[in-house]
Design a protein around this motif. Sequence first.
Motif, PDB file in Angstrom:
ATOM      1  N   LEU A 375      -4.745  -1.546   3.863  1.00  5.65           N
ATOM      2  CA  LEU A 375      -5.642  -0.433   3.591  1.00  5.65           C
ATOM      3  C   LEU A 375      -6.711  -0.293   4.662  1.00  5.65           C
ATOM      4  O   LEU A 375      -7.221  -1.288   5.179  1.00  5.65           O
ATOM      5  N   SER A 376      -7.038   0.944   4.969  1.00  7.60           N
ATOM      6  CA  SER A 376      -8.200   1.222   5.803  1.00  7.60           C
ATOM      7  C   SER A 376      -9.444   1.154   4.919  1.00  7.60           C
ATOM      8  O   SER A 376      -9.346   1.190   3.684  1.00  7.60           O
ATOM      9  N   PRO A 377     -10.636   1.055   5.510  1.00  8.26           N
ATOM     10  CA  PRO A 377     -11.855   1.077   4.674  1.00  8.26           C
ATOM     11  C   PRO A 377     -11.927   2.312   3.788  1.00  8.26           C
ATOM     12  O   PRO A 377     -12.311   2.222   2.619  1.00  8.26           O
ATOM     13  N   LYS A 378     -11.531   3.460   4.312  1.00  7.30           N
ATOM     14  CA  LYS A 378     -11.576   4.698   3.534  1.00  7.30           C
ATOM     15  C   LYS A 378     -10.603   4.646   2.364  1.00  7.30           C
ATOM     16  O   LYS A 378     -10.953   5.020   1.228  1.00  7.30           O
ATOM     17  N   ASP A 379      -9.367   4.199   2.628  1.00  8.10           N
ATOM     18  CA  ASP A 379      -8.365   4.129   1.564  1.00  8.10           C
ATOM     19  C   ASP A 379      -8.779   3.131   0.487  1.00  8.10           C
ATOM     20  O   ASP A 379      -8.602   3.385  -0.715  1.00  8.10           O
ATOM     21  N   ALA A 380      -9.318   1.989   0.917  1.00  4.05           N
ATOM     22  CA  ALA A 380      -9.745   0.972  -0.047  1.00  4.05           C
ATOM     23  C   ALA A 380     -10.882   1.494  -0.922  1.00  4.05           C
ATOM     24  O   ALA A 380     -10.873   1.314  -2.145  1.00  4.05           O
ATOM     25  N   SER A 381     -11.851   2.143  -0.307  1.00  8.92           N
ATOM     26  CA  SER A 381     -12.979   2.688  -1.070  1.00  8.92           C
ATOM     27  C   SER A 381     -12.516   3.743  -2.067  1.00  8.92           C
ATOM     28  O   SER A 381     -13.030   3.821  -3.186  1.00  8.92           O
ATOM     29  N   ALA A 382     -11.513   4.555  -1.664  1.00 10.05           N
ATOM     30  CA  ALA A 382     -10.980   5.577  -2.573  1.00 10.05           C
ATOM     31  C   ALA A 382     -10.323   4.958  -3.795  1.00 10.05           C
ATOM     32  O   ALA A 382     -10.230   5.600  -4.851  1.00 10.05           O
ATOM     33  N   ARG A 383      -9.883   3.710  -3.680  1.00 15.82           N
ATOM     34  CA  ARG A 383      -9.276   3.004  -4.814  1.00 15.82           C
ATOM     35  C   ARG A 383     -10.315   2.240  -5.619  1.00 15.82           C
ATOM     36  O   ARG A 383      -9.967   1.502  -6.549  1.00 15.82           O
ATOM     37  N   GLY A 384     -11.561   2.362  -5.240  1.00 17.65           N
ATOM     38  CA  GLY A 384     -12.614   1.667  -5.967  1.00 17.65           C
ATOM     39  C   GLY A 384     -12.808   0.225  -5.552  1.00 17.65           C
ATOM     40  O   GLY A 384     -13.436  -0.561  -6.279  1.00 17.65           O
ATOM     41  N   ILE A 385     -12.287  -0.143  -4.405  1.00 13.40           N
ATOM     42  CA  ILE A 385     -12.435  -1.516  -3.900  1.00 13.40           C
ATOM     43  C   ILE A 385     -13.688  -1.597  -3.031  1.00 13.40           C
ATOM     44  O   ILE A 385     -13.879  -0.776  -2.133  1.00 13.40           O
ATOM     45  N   ARG A 386     -14.509  -2.575  -3.297  1.00 10.27           N
ATOM     46  CA  ARG A 386     -15.721  -2.780  -2.496  1.00 10.27           C
ATOM     47  C   ARG A 386     -15.338  -3.603  -1.262  1.00 10.27           C
ATOM     48  O   ARG A 386     -15.008  -4.784  -1.385  1.00 10.27           O
ATOM     49  N   VAL A 387     -15.363  -2.964  -0.101  1.00 14.60           N
ATOM     50  CA  VAL A 387     -14.860  -3.626   1.104  1.00 14.60           C
ATOM     51  C   VAL A 387     -15.919  -3.706   2.192  1.00 14.60           C
ATOM     52  O   VAL A 387     -16.902  -2.966   2.194  1.00 14.60           O
ATOM     53  N   SER A 388     -15.684  -4.625   3.097  1.00  9.77           N
ATOM     54  CA  SER A 388     -16.433  -4.692   4.355  1.00  9.77           C
ATOM     55  C   SER A 388     -15.456  -4.518   5.498  1.00  9.77           C
ATOM     56  O   SER A 388     -14.250  -4.754   5.344  1.00  9.77           O
ATOM     57  N   GLU A 389     -15.965  -4.098   6.650  1.00  6.57           N
ATOM     58  CA  GLU A 389     -15.131  -3.897   7.839  1.00  6.57           C
ATOM     59  C   GLU A 389     -15.694  -4.742   8.967  1.00  6.57           C
ATOM     60  O   GLU A 389     -16.893  -4.722   9.233  1.00  6.57           O
ATOM     61  N   THR A 390     -14.826  -5.530   9.565  1.00  4.52           N
ATOM     62  CA  THR A 390     -15.195  -6.337  10.729  1.00  4.52           C
ATOM     63  C   THR A 390     -14.299  -5.931  11.883  1.00  4.52           C
ATOM     64  O   THR A 390     -13.068  -5.954  11.752  1.00  4.52           O
ATOM     65  N   SER A 391     -14.893  -5.533  12.999  1.00  4.49           N
ATOM     66  CA  SER A 391     -14.085  -5.133  14.150  1.00  4.49           C
ATOM     67  C   SER A 391     -14.733  -5.625  15.426  1.00  4.49           C
ATOM     68  O   SER A 391     -15.947  -5.875  15.474  1.00  4.49           O
ATOM     69  N   LEU A 392     -13.907  -5.766  16.451  1.00  2.00           N
ATOM     70  CA  LEU A 392     -14.405  -6.261  17.743  1.00  2.00           C
ATOM     71  C   LEU A 392     -13.388  -5.958  18.836  1.00  2.00           C
ATOM     72  O   LEU A 392     -12.219  -5.705  18.565  1.00  2.00           O
ATOM     73  N   PRO A 393     -13.818  -5.970  20.090  1.00  2.00           N
ATOM     74  CA  PRO A 393     -12.865  -5.849  21.200  1.00  2.00           C
ATOM     75  C   PRO A 393     -11.930  -7.055  21.211  1.00  2.00           C
ATOM     76  O   PRO A 393     -12.350  -8.182  20.918  1.00  2.00           O
ATOM     77  N   LEU A 394     -10.675  -6.804  21.515  1.00  2.00           N
ATOM     78  CA  LEU A 394      -9.716  -7.901  21.568  1.00  2.00           C
ATOM     79  C   LEU A 394      -9.834  -8.550  22.947  1.00  2.00           C
ATOM     80  O   LEU A 394      -9.214  -8.109  23.923  1.00  2.00           O
ATOM     81  N   SER A 395     -10.657  -9.578  23.006  1.00  2.00           N
ATOM     82  CA  SER A 395     -10.932 -10.243  24.280  1.00  2.00           C
ATOM     83  C   SER A 395     -10.962 -11.744  24.055  1.00  2.00           C
ATOM     84  O   SER A 395     -11.977 -12.320  23.640  1.00  2.00           O
ATOM     85  N   VAL A 396      -9.814 -12.385  24.271  1.00  2.00           N
ATOM     86  CA  VAL A 396      -9.680 -13.834  24.116  1.00  2.00           C
ATOM     87  C   VAL A 396      -8.926 -14.369  25.323  1.00  2.00           C
ATOM     88  O   VAL A 396      -8.439 -13.606  26.163  1.00  2.00           O
ATOM     89  N   ALA A 397      -8.818 -15.688  25.415  1.00  2.00           N
ATOM     90  CA  ALA A 397      -8.141 -16.287  26.569  1.00  2.00           C
ATOM     91  C   ALA A 397      -6.705 -15.791  26.682  1.00  2.00           C
ATOM     92  O   ALA A 397      -6.207 -15.497  27.774  1.00  2.00           O
ATOM     93  N   GLY A 398      -6.026 -15.665  25.536  1.00  2.00           N
ATOM     94  CA  GLY A 398      -4.642 -15.225  25.563  1.00  2.00           C
ATOM     95  C   GLY A 398      -4.472 -13.813  26.074  1.00  2.00           C
ATOM     96  O   GLY A 398      -3.507 -13.515  26.790  1.00  2.00           O
ATOM     97  N   SER A 399      -5.410 -12.922  25.741  1.00  2.00           N
ATOM     98  CA  SER A 399      -5.301 -11.538  26.217  1.00  2.00           C
ATOM     99  C   SER A 399      -5.584 -11.451  27.712  1.00  2.00           C
ATOM    100  O   SER A 399      -4.943 -10.685  28.437  1.00  2.00           O
TER     101      SER A 399
END
Length: 474
Positions: A375-399
């Motif tokens: 689920l996206s944050p929007k879809d989850a909220s539409a279902r009545g789920i209390r959600v948080s969103e954590t996002s970041l640039p994908l920047s690790v040694a492997g990348s």
Amino acid sequence: MTESLETDVIVLGAGAAGENAAGRVVSAGLESIIVESALVGGECSYWACMPSKALLRPGTALAEASAVDGSREAVSGSLDVPAVLRRRDSFTSNWDDASQVQWVKDTGIGLVRGRARLTGERTVEVTDDAGTRVTITARHAVVLATGSVPVEPPVDGLADVEYWGTREATSSSEVPGSLLVLGGGVAGTELAQAYARLGSKVSLVARHGVLDSLPAPAAKLVIDALEADGVEIHGNTSPERISRDESGAIVMDLPGGQRLAGDRLLVSTGRRPALDGLGLEELGLDPNSLRTDDSGLVAGAANWLYAVGDAAGKVLLTHQGKYEARATGSAIAARAHGEIGFGEPPAYSRFTATADHTAVPQVVFTDPEIAMVGLSPKDASARGIRVSETSLPLSVAGSSLFADGYTGWAQMVVDEDRGIPVGFTFAGPGVAELLHAATIAVTGQVPLDRLWHAVPAYPTISEVWLRLLEKYGL
């Protein structure tokens, strides 16, 4: 003269979903006949998943080699277009279904060629190209696995212009000098990039935006890549008219007097279940609003008619259709053997396809890729789920090892009341291989404090899992 046949289960459609449904009931000791009017193997094998990804992969491989210092110096020239098309042809078996027909035979499934129509309860009439008719009666069930068909947008003049659908684009033996693409969804975007890298001058027109249903940071990475490949993007607009000019070029008139011209036009504006002409109306069923339960059983059909894959209209993805078909085949066999009744089986049993509720995985195979599940944050909220969103640039040694100047993005959506992840999105080169771990985490409802102990190997792109959990606060 009409031939009559009898079997346990009739499956209409020999695509991936139909083959899986029939294979499942046969493996459980029942008989099955598949009815198919085109190539055995269906859309995915010949005109969708396999040929489109075969067209994309050489360009991606070339880009990957060119993105690493030391290998880019060995790269010279551009794609060998005839070789790319030959490789694509090999993945479709040159549009010859002999090997798939042999699989059907070896599996013990019967095959009847022709166009099918439901003529009564558990009864199907099949007419082949010569007009010969076969009536097949099922002892237990009929399964609709007829796939989907393209939706033609209501654009003035379009019906008078010969254009490509995705079938023509994925099977073409030519690379046009210029290509107009109408549609900014997954198929339109993938094929726009494939043809741009094969040498076409591509203009893409999207009614809303490119991949506008996906998280904006992920879509932006793909948009930037398309533009770097020379694709001219016209978002949030629709053509007012499509026609041919005196030179034979296809012309697309956009609002404001802007005019685009191309040698070919690809229309990719969505698909709908292929249920026309099957006789559903005569059975009191509306093909435009077919409803199924999680075992695939069609509502209002007296416990004998099922639908799977694109025909069921839930999630139009091959892997999802195969999954639904396996559940449906198992449910039909279990009901035939008296192991379960016709009430809806329990969730998370092999008789129900419930992934579409919360955990559908999907990959956009552009370069960079977008891989998502849940689920996206929007879809989850539409279902009545209390959600948080954590996002970041994908920047690790492997990348950074994967490609110089690697750019990517990752997102985790968490159900805060239960402490479990309900959605992930990854964008960047090579991220499709991260998706199954995310699918397991969402499907298995793995608590975050347990997920924290799933140690990602170093140095891999999977380190992004650790970074997401750290940013979340674990």
